[in-house]
Structure formats: structure tokens, C-alpha cells
Design a protein around this motif. Structure first.
Motif, PDB file in Angstrom:
ATOM      1  N   ALA A 162       0.806  -1.212   0.000  1.00  0.00           N
ATOM      2  CA  ALA A 162       0.000   0.000   0.000  1.00  0.00           C
ATOM      3  C   ALA A 162       0.846   1.271   0.000  1.00  0.00           C
ATOM      4  O   ALA A 162       0.471   2.278  -0.621  1.00  0.00           O
ATOM      5  CB  ALA A 162      -0.927  -0.001   1.225  1.00  0.00           C
ATOM      6  N   ASN A 163       1.990   1.274   0.686  1.00  0.00           N
ATOM      7  CA  ASN A 163       2.769   2.501   0.885  1.00  0.00           C
ATOM      8  C   ASN A 163       3.983   2.640  -0.039  1.00  0.00           C
ATOM      9  O   ASN A 163       4.494   3.749  -0.202  1.00  0.00           O
ATOM     10  CB  ASN A 163       3.254   2.582   2.339  1.00  0.00           C
ATOM     11  N   CYS A 164       4.481   1.530  -0.606  1.00  0.00           N
ATOM     12  CA  CYS A 164       5.710   1.583  -1.397  1.00  0.00           C
ATOM     13  C   CYS A 164       5.396   1.411  -2.874  1.00  0.00           C
ATOM     14  O   CYS A 164       5.740   0.399  -3.499  1.00  0.00           O
ATOM     15  CB  CYS A 164       6.698   0.510  -0.928  1.00  0.00           C
ATOM     16  N   THR A 165       4.719   2.398  -3.433  1.00  0.00           N
ATOM     17  CA  THR A 165       4.281   2.302  -4.834  1.00  0.00           C
ATOM     18  C   THR A 165       4.994   3.302  -5.744  1.00  0.00           C
ATOM     19  O   THR A 165       4.780   3.286  -6.952  1.00  0.00           O
ATOM     20  CB  THR A 165       2.758   2.528  -4.913  1.00  0.00           C
ATOM     21  N   SER A 166       5.816   4.184  -5.160  1.00  0.00           N
ATOM     22  CA  SER A 166       6.437   5.237  -5.979  1.00  0.00           C
ATOM     23  C   SER A 166       7.625   4.741  -6.790  1.00  0.00           C
ATOM     24  O   SER A 166       8.106   5.429  -7.689  1.00  0.00           O
ATOM     25  CB  SER A 166       6.882   6.394  -5.086  1.00  0.00           C
ATOM     26  N   PHE A 167       8.124   3.532  -6.486  1.00  0.00           N
ATOM     27  CA  PHE A 167       9.276   3.013  -7.219  1.00  0.00           C
ATOM     28  C   PHE A 167       9.305   1.503  -7.095  1.00  0.00           C
ATOM     29  O   PHE A 167       8.708   0.909  -6.185  1.00  0.00           O
ATOM     30  CB  PHE A 167      10.590   3.602  -6.674  1.00  0.00           C
ATOM     31  N   VAL A 168      10.004   0.879  -8.037  1.00  0.00           N
ATOM     32  CA  VAL A 168      10.277  -0.559  -7.996  1.00  0.00           C
ATOM     33  C   VAL A 168      11.809  -0.717  -8.020  1.00  0.00           C
ATOM     34  O   VAL A 168      12.456  -0.348  -9.009  1.00  0.00           O
ATOM     35  CB  VAL A 168       9.642  -1.301  -9.188  1.00  0.00           C
ATOM     36  N   PRO A 169      12.394  -1.214  -6.945  1.00  0.00           N
ATOM     37  CA  PRO A 169      13.862  -1.275  -6.894  1.00  0.00           C
ATOM     38  C   PRO A 169      14.442  -2.258  -7.914  1.00  0.00           C
ATOM     39  O   PRO A 169      13.874  -3.314  -8.180  1.00  0.00           O
ATOM     40  CB  PRO A 169      14.152  -1.732  -5.460  1.00  0.00           C
ATOM     41  N   VAL A 170      15.555  -1.857  -8.488  1.00  0.00           N
ATOM     42  CA  VAL A 170      16.319  -2.731  -9.383  1.00  0.00           C
ATOM     43  C   VAL A 170      17.339  -3.472  -8.535  1.00  0.00           C
ATOM     44  O   VAL A 170      18.191  -2.846  -7.871  1.00  0.00           O
ATOM     45  CB  VAL A 170      17.022  -1.914 -10.482  1.00  0.00           C
ATOM     46  N   ILE A 171      17.291  -4.792  -8.526  1.00  0.00           N
ATOM     47  CA  ILE A 171      18.151  -5.606  -7.662  1.00  0.00           C
ATOM     48  C   ILE A 171      19.429  -5.948  -8.433  1.00  0.00           C
ATOM     49  O   ILE A 171      19.382  -6.476  -9.548  1.00  0.00           O
ATOM     50  CB  ILE A 171      17.436  -6.874  -7.201  1.00  0.00           C
ATOM     51  N   VAL A 172      20.578  -5.662  -7.840  1.00  0.00           N
ATOM     52  CA  VAL A 172      21.887  -5.940  -8.448  1.00  0.00           C
ATOM     53  C   VAL A 172      22.730  -6.706  -7.440  1.00  0.00           C
ATOM     54  O   VAL A 172      22.441  -6.733  -6.238  1.00  0.00           O
ATOM     55  CB  VAL A 172      22.607  -4.629  -8.855  1.00  0.00           C
ATOM     56  N   ASP A 173      23.789  -7.372  -7.945  1.00  0.00           N
ATOM     57  CA  ASP A 173      24.671  -8.140  -7.056  1.00  0.00           C
ATOM     58  C   ASP A 173      25.477  -7.236  -6.130  1.00  0.00           C
ATOM     59  O   ASP A 173      25.598  -7.493  -4.933  1.00  0.00           O
ATOM     60  CB  ASP A 173      25.616  -9.021  -7.890  1.00  0.00           C
ATOM     61  N   VAL A 174      26.070  -6.193  -6.706  1.00  0.00           N
ATOM     62  CA  VAL A 174      26.886  -5.255  -5.925  1.00  0.00           C
ATOM     63  C   VAL A 174      26.472  -3.843  -6.300  1.00  0.00           C
ATOM     64  O   VAL A 174      26.379  -3.503  -7.481  1.00  0.00           O
ATOM     65  CB  VAL A 174      28.397  -5.452  -6.199  1.00  0.00           C
ATOM     66  N   VAL A 175      26.259  -3.019  -5.298  1.00  0.00           N
ATOM     67  CA  VAL A 175      25.859  -1.634  -5.520  1.00  0.00           C
ATOM     68  C   VAL A 175      27.116  -0.768  -5.639  1.00  0.00           C
ATOM     69  O   VAL A 175      27.961  -0.765  -4.739  1.00  0.00           O
ATOM     70  CB  VAL A 175      24.972  -1.122  -4.365  1.00  0.00           C
ATOM     71  N   GLU A 176      27.255  -0.054  -6.769  1.00  0.00           N
ATOM     72  CA  GLU A 176      28.358   0.892  -6.965  1.00  0.00           C
ATOM     73  C   GLU A 176      27.771   2.229  -7.407  1.00  0.00           C
ATOM     74  O   GLU A 176      26.867   2.271  -8.239  1.00  0.00           O
ATOM     75  CB  GLU A 176      29.331   0.377  -8.026  1.00  0.00           C
ATOM     76  N   VAL A 177      28.298   3.310  -6.858  1.00  0.00           N
ATOM     77  CA  VAL A 177      27.783   4.644  -7.146  1.00  0.00           C
ATOM     78  C   VAL A 177      28.349   5.146  -8.465  1.00  0.00           C
ATOM     79  O   VAL A 177      29.564   5.120  -8.677  1.00  0.00           O
ATOM     80  CB  VAL A 177      28.137   5.620  -6.001  1.00  0.00           C
ATOM     81  N   ASP A 178      27.497   5.564  -9.360  1.00  0.00           N
ATOM     82  CA  ASP A 178      27.896   6.169 -10.632  1.00  0.00           C
ATOM     83  C   ASP A 178      27.791   7.681 -10.470  1.00  0.00           C
ATOM     84  O   ASP A 178      26.694   8.252 -10.494  1.00  0.00           O
ATOM     85  CB  ASP A 178      26.989   5.675 -11.754  1.00  0.00           C
ATOM     86  N   GLU A 179      28.961   8.343 -10.267  1.00  0.00           N
ATOM     87  CA  GLU A 179      28.951   9.780 -10.001  1.00  0.00           C
ATOM     88  C   GLU A 179      28.458  10.589 -11.196  1.00  0.00           C
ATOM     89  O   GLU A 179      27.938  11.692 -11.032  1.00  0.00           O
ATOM     90  CB  GLU A 179      30.348  10.239  -9.606  1.00  0.00           C
ATOM     91  N   SER A 180      28.623  10.042 -12.392  1.00  0.00           N
ATOM     92  CA  SER A 180      28.158  10.777 -13.574  1.00  0.00           C
ATOM     93  C   SER A 180      26.640  10.913 -13.597  1.00  0.00           C
ATOM     94  O   SER A 180      26.099  11.814 -14.230  1.00  0.00           O
ATOM     95  CB  SER A 180      28.651  10.077 -14.844  1.00  0.00           C
ATOM     96  N   LYS A 181      25.932   9.989 -12.921  1.00  0.00           N
ATOM     97  CA  LYS A 181      24.463  10.042 -12.857  1.00  0.00           C
ATOM     98  C   LYS A 181      23.972  10.705 -11.577  1.00  0.00           C
ATOM     99  O   LYS A 181      22.778  10.704 -11.289  1.00  0.00           O
ATOM    100  CB  LYS A 181      23.895   8.630 -12.967  1.00  0.00           C
TER     101      LYS A 181
ATOM    102  N   TYR B 271      21.749   0.587  -0.796  1.00  0.00           N
ATOM    103  CA  TYR B 271      21.015   0.940  -2.009  1.00  0.00           C
ATOM    104  C   TYR B 271      21.385   2.365  -2.405  1.00  0.00           C
ATOM    105  O   TYR B 271      21.932   3.148  -1.607  1.00  0.00           O
ATOM    106  CB  TYR B 271      19.500   0.796  -1.824  1.00  0.00           C
ATOM    107  N   VAL B 272      21.149   2.688  -3.675  1.00  0.00           N
ATOM    108  CA  VAL B 272      21.372   4.038  -4.186  1.00  0.00           C
ATOM    109  C   VAL B 272      20.107   4.516  -4.870  1.00  0.00           C
ATOM    110  O   VAL B 272      19.309   3.712  -5.377  1.00  0.00           O
ATOM    111  CB  VAL B 272      22.553   4.087  -5.184  1.00  0.00           C
ATOM    112  N   TYR B 273      19.907   5.823  -4.868  1.00  0.00           N
ATOM    113  CA  TYR B 273      18.757   6.386  -5.587  1.00  0.00           C
ATOM    114  C   TYR B 273      19.209   7.609  -6.376  1.00  0.00           C
ATOM    115  O   TYR B 273      20.167   8.303  -6.002  1.00  0.00           O
ATOM    116  CB  TYR B 273      17.621   6.732  -4.636  1.00  0.00           C
ATOM    117  N   THR B 274      18.529   7.851  -7.489  1.00  0.00           N
ATOM    118  CA  THR B 274      18.763   9.025  -8.329  1.00  0.00           C
ATOM    119  C   THR B 274      17.487   9.285  -9.110  1.00  0.00           C
ATOM    120  O   THR B 274      16.442   8.664  -8.839  1.00  0.00           O
ATOM    121  CB  THR B 274      19.956   8.781  -9.276  1.00  0.00           C
TER     122      THR B 274
ATOM    123  N   ARG C  42      18.394   1.390  -6.976  1.00  0.00           N
ATOM    124  CA  ARG C  42      19.092   0.116  -7.150  1.00  0.00           C
ATOM    125  C   ARG C  42      19.510  -0.402  -5.778  1.00  0.00           C
ATOM    126  O   ARG C  42      20.119   0.336  -4.996  1.00  0.00           O
ATOM    127  CB  ARG C  42      20.314   0.282  -8.050  1.00  0.00           C
ATOM    128  N   ALA C  43      19.146  -1.674  -5.487  1.00  0.00           N
ATOM    129  CA  ALA C  43      19.433  -2.255  -4.165  1.00  0.00           C
ATOM    130  C   ALA C  43      20.297  -3.500  -4.318  1.00  0.00           C
ATOM    131  O   ALA C  43      20.198  -4.222  -5.324  1.00  0.00           O
ATOM    132  CB  ALA C  43      18.134  -2.602  -3.436  1.00  0.00           C
TER     133      ALA C  43
END
Length: 690
Positions: free
Chosen positions: A524-543, A560-563, A573-574
């Protein structure tokens, strides 16, 4: 002279030696000039302290730091020299090496400001008690532009490009020393002498001498080095490795044979010596463009040279008349010479590459056409040869080239970015020492985009969100009262909270099926996004991504990271797996410790039992040995007693028979010997018993 604080006492001594130096040199040459310059280092960190008060007074009784200062140009006024040296400002810096290479370069190339004469021996005395910075060290202070090897002294004699370009390299110093025929003398302290002795091997015509603690022997150093320079002549050349140049001379042996040598010593004023040079082509280059070579033969330290324009004959016999490529009065030679193998052999009175120059006409002009104006004495900018009042620029390896009426332009000395000339192909082109940028690019090295499109947020709006300026295609954010804005488009407010906490519980329930939210609450409350599941989270500074990290109740970490995408939609991405600490098996550890204690106890008991058994067996063996020994001794004593008893009875029996001593014959030795023989066993037995 190095005028950092450690050289204060040397400066005072040098000022008193000005007249003495002039007197000593005037005994050798009547035409003597003296000048003075000083250096410290580049006025940037980490070479010099840039604290405001230290920029005014870096040390006690010190003046502000500076790079290089031409204090006094070459002059015959030695009294002024002493005054200028005495008044020169002593300053201070931070690191041990000094900016001496900047000073050497400016003192060499600034010929007019320094006062170098065209026909003179040029001595540059370099005095210091420290090492030197060289090319590449400027990066420590953020100075990446290479040294251009040009003069940059203002009207006051101050070096203006100290903080704009890097230190010169050893190769650049050597090149300028050769071009300007400078004899460099390193007068350094004993601690630095070994360093400068190694340096002199890489700089032609240089020498190194030990400077006393207060520089009192600088006069003797200059005089000795001058005598060495003027009493010898040495020839060198800059021919390629495909050529071998061998020198022969009789030196001072007028009637002697020619000897293979490039140097003659022991010369005096008026002495004439002759040299012969033999040029041999060792091998023909595979590249035909290298069959034509130009090189110089020159005496070290003298501003004269012989230019050899050599064409290697590698593929055709065209020297002789009638051969292919042989033509007299050829058009290629201005009809004033013979064309042989692609080279003009000019008729008498003509010279030049194409015999286009007339000897009489050229002497009248005096080479004026090879100089841009009357203020310079250098022909063809020092990068070419003056032929027939026209500059023929020195050749370079393609694609590099030197061009211009006075050889003043080139296509290789422009600014570079990431090692690429004018930022590489497509950005700009190097013309006459400056980058000419293509459309859409700007900057000294054409490395910056002229458009601001890359600084506008994807959804539109102001450049850099109105919180920064667009420089070289990227936003440089401003600092305001609430703090400094950040982000690719300066869209991040320094006092605004992020969304890490807001998304925390939704990530837990959607990805890891844990957390305070139930499955129904999560849907009911978590509808604003659908997380993309990855093996390892790395920050892309260009994005412009934001990294979030939390721990759950089991002490497991999730990341997790968000942009935001181009449409402003939230993208998350989680990491697929939780990072939990390893489990500790307490029961196994307890049982393991108990088992180890039991095993150690058993081992100790077994060892004690083994030692006890060994000891008991040794004691029993000892007891058996002593018992046997005691039994043998009892039997021996019994036998000895019976023997002694028997001997005693015999003795007393005989003694009784001969009790009357007077009845013994006076010379009855037989009877006496019998008595003594009976006494002997008694004495022996008593001795054995004891």
C-alpha cells in the motif's frame, strides 16, 4: 645566487668580493663585465608558505619570497655590483630544493636584459647550498604547463611566469646552454657537490666546484674555471646515430702527425690549432626522408658552428658526369651550379641550397632580412639558418615543423591537456604556438565546451540550477549563507535532507522481506518506485547517485542508491544479498576447549608415568650393582684376615725362638732376612685394609 635565508652570510661575503673578482679577471682579460641575479623558489605551496604574514616576512629580517630577479645586468661598474649584492633581499622558503633551474633558464635566454654580448666568453656562475627542482616538480604546486624556454622578465628584471609554467628539464637547460654558448659553473657547498658533479655530465661545457662555508673562495673558483675554459678547445656535433664524425688535430705539435682527438689543451691567447673532421655514413636509414640530414659541428662554449647539410647517396651513382641525376647549370641550382644526386654544387661566388645567393650581394645586406627588427640580434629566432637574407628553418620530424618568415612559428609548442596537443584531433589545431579551437570548443588548450547545454538540468531550468556557473561544460557550484550547493547541476541543497531514511523501510520489505512493514503495508505505501536488484551496488557519479547504507535488527547491512532519470522519476538500485556478520558457534567452542584440556591432562599424566618408570629402573639397577659389590668385599676381607693371622703366628713363633738377640750370630744375615720376610706380609695386609 641562491638568496634563501641559509645563504645570508654568503651574500654579505660576496658583496665584498666584487672588486677583488674584477681585479682578478682583469689580469686575464681587459674586457670584463659582471652582473648579479638572485632566486628563491615559486611562490606557491608547498615550496613557499602562502600564509599572508609569511608572504610578507617568511623569516626574521627577510623580504617577501620571489622566483628570480635580475638584480644587475652585465656591467663594468664593480662598485655598483658590491652595492647591489649587499642590498639584495634575502627571503625564505619551505622545502629543501630551490628554484634554481628557473633562474638559469632566464639568465641564459634573456640575452638583452642580462646583457650578453655576441662575441664574448659567457660564464654563468650558479651558487647555492641546496638541490634543485626540475621538470615535473611543478605538479606539486598545481603547475602543469611545461616550460617554454623563452624569456619572461619584466622591466624590473622579475620573472613573471614563475607560477604559470613548470621548472625546465635538464635537457632544456642543456639545449639552451649549447644554443647560447654558455659556460655554466656550479659553485656549491660540499654537501651538494656530488649531486652537481653528476649534473655537469648532462650539461655540455659545465663544471662544478666546492664553495667554502662563507663563499670566500668564489673568486678562485671563477678564475680557475675560466682558465680551464679558455686554455682548451673541444669540438662536438649533433649528428644522428647513422653518422660517425671523427676529429683529428696536431694540437700544439706543429710538425707532428695528426692524432685522433676532438680536444686540445694548454692553449694561450694567439695560439692557432687546426682540426679535421671525417664524416662517415655508417648505414643508410630505411626511411628515404632521412637520407637528407643537417647537423652542426661546433666548439664547446663558443658561439660559432659549422652547419653540414648532408645527403646520403644510398641508391644511385650520380656523382660523376654522365650519370643519372647529374646536370651542369641546372635550373634546380638557379643555373649557377651543378645538380648532383639532388644537391646543388654551386659555382664560385654562389651559395645557398639552390645556389640562389650571391656572395657579394649577401655581404652588403649583412643578414638584416633574417631579423624582424633592429632590437634583436638573433637570426631566424634561433631556430633556423640565414641564407641569402632569408631564413631557412630547422627541419623537424613530421608532423612537427617550424615555419614563418623568421622561423617564429611552430605547430608543437601549444598548450596540452591530458598529454594531447590542443586536447587532440577534433578540438583544435596548433598554429604559431597557440591553439586555434574548432567550433564548440574553447580554452587555452581547446579542452572546454563552449556550449552550456550540459549544465542545464534534464527537466529544463536555469544553468546550474541558478546556484553555480558553467565552466568547461560542467557546473561549478557557489557557496551561499546556508552552505555550498552540490550535485551535477548544483541542485542539491546543503541544508535539505536526503531520501535515504524515507526509502529505508520500503527497501527492507520489497527486497529482503523484513522490517517493520507488513506485506499489506508494503504493497500500500511503497508504490512510488520498484527497486532494481543488483549483485553489488556501486555509485555512478556521472548520474549523480546517492548512496544509502543501514543495519537491521540482526546487525546485517543493506545498501542501495537512488537518483532521478531524465524525466525526474525516482530510480532505486538495491543490493541483492544482506551483508551479515559470520555466525559464532558457542557450544562448539566450549566443547572444543574442554576436549583440549582433557587431552593436555592425559598427555601430562602419560609423560609423568614414563619419567617415573625410567627413574625406578635406574634406581633398581644401581641397587643391584651396589649389592654385588658389597658381597665381593666381604669375602676379600675374610681371606685377608686369615692371611694376616697366619703371618702373625709365624712371626711370633720365630721371634720367640730368637728372643735372645745376643745369641744371634753377628753376621747371621740369613736369619735376619727370614724375620724381615715374615714381617712384610703384616705390613702389606695392614696397608690394604686401610
Amino acid at each position: 645566487m641562491d638568496l634563501s635565508n641559509s645563504m645570508r652570510d654568503d651574500k654579505d661575503k660576496l658583496s665584498s668580493l666584487g672588486n677583488l673578482l674584477a681585479e682578478s679577471m682583469q689580469k686575464i682579460t681587459s674586457n670584463f663585465r659582471l652582473g648579479f641575479g638572485s632566486f628563491v623558489d615559486k611562490v606557491v605551496m608547498p615550496y613557499v608558505s602562502v600564509v599572508p604574514k609569511n608572504l610578507i616576512e617568511p623569516c626574521s629580517k627577510c623580504e617577501a619570497p620571489y622566483g628570480f630577479q635580475n638584480v644587475m645586468s652585465l656591467s663594468t661598474n664593480t662598485s655598483r655590483f658590491a652595492e647591489e649584492v649587499k642590498m639584495a633581499a634575502v627571503s625564505g622558503n619551505l622545502d629543501a630544493p630551490e628554484g634554481g633551474f628557473d633562474a638559469i633558464m632566464q639568465a641564459i635566454v634573456c640575452r638583452d636584459q642580462i646583457g650578453w654580448r655576441q662575441r664574448a666568453r659567457r660564464l654563468l656562475v650558479f651558487s647555492t647550498d641546496a638541490g634543485f627542482h626540475y621538470a615535473g616538480d611543478g605538479k606539486l604546486g598545481g603547475i602543469v604547463k611545461p616550460n617554454d624556454g623563452n624569456c619572461h622578465l619584466d622591466r624590473n628584471g622579475s620573472y613573471t611566469h614563475s607560477t604559470l609554467q613548470d621548472y625546465p628539464s635538464i635537457g632544456q637547460i642543456n639545449q639552451k646552454v649549447k644554443q647560447n654558448s654558455i659556460n655554466l659553473i656550479f659553485a656549491v657547498t660540499s654537501e651538494q657537490l656530488s649531486v652537481y658533479q653528476r649534473l655537469q655530465k648532462h650539461i655540455e661545457g659545465s663544471s662544478a666546484g666546492q664553495l667554502s662555508a662563507d663563499s670566500a673562495n668564489v673568486v678562485d673558483l671563477v678564475k680557475d674555471q675560466y682558465n680551464k675554459i679558455t686554455s682548451s678547445v673541444e669540438f662536438k656535433d649533433n649528428a644522428s646515430d647513422k653518422l660517425k664524425v671523427t676529429y683529428f688535430s696536431k694540437c700544439l705539435q706543429g710538425n707532428g702527425p695528426l692524432l685522433e682527438t676532438s680536444k686540445c689543451d694548454g692553449l694561450k691567447v694567439g695560439t692557432e690549432v687546426g682540426f679535421e673532421a671525417e664524416i662517415e655514413v655508417k648505414s643508410c636509414p630505411t626511411n628515404k626522408s632521412e637520407w637528407n640530414q643537417i647537423f652542426q659541428i661546433y666548439p664547446v662554449g663558443i658561439n660559432e658552428s659549422l652547419t653540414v647539410n648532408l645527403e646520403m647517396i644510398c641508391d644511385c651513382p650520380c656523382e660523376n658526369e654522365g650519370g643519372i641525376g647529374y646536370e651542369e647549370k641546372a635550373k634546380e641550382c638557379s643555373s649557377s651550379g651543378t645538380y648532383q644526386c639532388g644537391v646543388c654544387k654551386c659555382d664560385p661566388g654562389r651559395f645557398g641550397l639552390k645556389c640562389e645567393c650571391d656572395e657579394n650581394t649577401s655581404q652588403k645586406h649583412g643578414g638584416v632580412g633574417c631579423r624582424p627588427d633592429n632590437t634583436t640580434k638573433i637570426d631566424c629566432s634561433g631556430r633556423g639558418q640565414c641564407m641569402c637574407d632569408l631564413c631557412v628553418c630547422d627541419p623537424r620530424s613530421p608532423p612537427e615543423k617550424i615555419e614563418g618568415t623568421y622561423c617564429e612559428c611552430d605547430n608543437f609548442s601549444c598548450d596540452r591537456e591530458n598529454g594531447l596537443l590542443c586536447s587532440g584531433e577534433g578540438h583544435g589545431e596548433c598554429k604559431c604556438g597557440r591553439c586555434v579551437c574548432n567550433a564548440g570548443w574553447t580554452g587555452a588548450a581547446c579542452g572546454c565546451r563552449s556550449s552550456v547545454d550540459t549544465c542545464i538540468p534534464p527537466g529544463g531550468g536555469e544553468v546550474c540550477s541558478g546556484k553555480g556557473v558553467c565552466e568547461c561544460g560542467a557546473c561549478k557550484c557557489k557557496t551561499e549563507e546556508e552552505g555550498r550547493y552540490s550535485g551535477r547541476y548544483c541542485e542539491k541543497c546543503p541544508t535539505c535532507p536526503g531520501r535515504c531514511m524515507e526509502l529505508k523501510h520500503c527497501i527492507q520489505c520489497q527486497v529482503y522481506k523484513s522490517g517493520p512493514l507488513t506485506e499489506e503495508d508494503c504493497a500500500a505505501n511503497c508504490t512510488s518506485f520498484v527497486p532494481v536488484i543488483v549483485d553489488v551496488v556501486e555509485v555512478d557519479e556521472s548520474k549523480d547517485e546517492n548512496l544509502c547504507t543501514y543495519f537491521d535488527k540482526d546487525d546485517c547491512r543493506y545498501t542501495y542508491v537512488y537518483t532521478y532519470d531524465e524525466k525526474g522519476k525516482l530510480v532505486v538500485r538495491a543490493q541483492k544479498e544482506l551483508e551479515c556478520p559470520p555466525q559464532v558457534y558457542v557450544l562448539g567452542i566450549v566443547f572444543g576447549v574442554i576436549g583440549a584440556i582433557v587431552l593436555i591432562g592425559l598427555a601430562i599424566l602419560l609423560l609423568w608415568k614414563l619419567l617415573t618408570t625410567i627413574h625406578d629402573r635406574r634406581e633398581f639397577a644401581k641397587f643391584e650393582k651396589e649389592r654385588k659389590m658389597a658381597k665381593w668385599d666381604t669375602v676379600r676381607k675374610k681371606k685377608l684376615f686369615l692371611f694376616n693371622l697366619h703371618s702373625a703366628i709365624l712371626f711370633f713363633d720365630l721371634f720367640y725362638k730368637y728372643l735372645d738377640i745376643s745369641s744371634i750370630p753377628k753376621y747371621d744375615f740369613v736369619n735376619l732376612s727370614v724375620i724381615c720376610s715374615l714381617c712384610l706380609p703384616i705390613y702389606v695386609s695392614l696397608f690394604l685394609m686401610t
